[in-house]
Design a protein around this motif. Structure first.
Motif: not given
Length: 164
Positions: A70-72, A103-104, A109-114
């Motif tokens: 989100e936000g990238d 997959e997205d 989630k694995a990176q601790g992000k949305k």
């Protein structure tokens, strides 16, 4: 009787025009796939292997690479489907892209992000949006006039391939 029919026809025409009807009828070949080539800033509507229409596009403000968070500011890459239509979009008209897929979501989630979301093909910028190319937050933008064609031609469930 003819006068009544003529008045009814004029009133119908007036009300249709005054409602700002953006969408027209399309009776050509079915759009079976959309292909976006980010590097070329081009989008193609296809029927099988035949290109029906092509458009120049603007992308997210950070166009290189696949959207991950989100936000990238990135536009997703990969295979998705058109999953919603918005006739009342803040960007004239819009059709939704099914990002994020499983997959997205798992990667973010694995990176601790949305993963972000709300990715659309939509009309052109509003006065408050940045000037220049690649101004969206991750969407694919065309002109408002082109968006009328796209909105009219593309159906829910249409596959969209977004290439680097």
């Amino acid at each position: 009787m003819r006068t009544v029919v003529a008045i009814a026809a004029v009133l119908a025409l007036f009300f249709t025009a005054s409602c700002g009807d953006k969408v027209h009828q399309y009776d050509g070949p079915e759009v079976t796939r959309i292909v976006v080539n980010k590097g070329d800033r081009k989008m193609y509507l296809l029927h099988g292997t035949e290109v029906l229409k092509s458009y120049d596009v603007d992308l997210g403000f950070a166009p290189e690479g696949h959207k991950q968070f989100e936000g990238d500011g990135k536009t997703p890459e990969g295979r998705y489907v058109i999953d919603r239509r918005n006739p009342n979009s803040a960007f004239y008209l819009s059709i939704g892209i099914s990002y994020p897929n499983r997959e997205d979501v798992e990667y973010a989630k694995a990176q601790g992000k949305k993963p972000g979301g709300e990715i659309f093909i939509h009309g052109g910028p509003r006065p408050k949006d940045p000037d220049g190319p690649d101004w969206t937050a991750g969407c694919i933008s065309v002109t408002d006039r082109e968006m009328i064609e796209i909105y009219t031609m593309v159906r829910l469930g249409t596959v969209i391939d977004v290439n680097p």
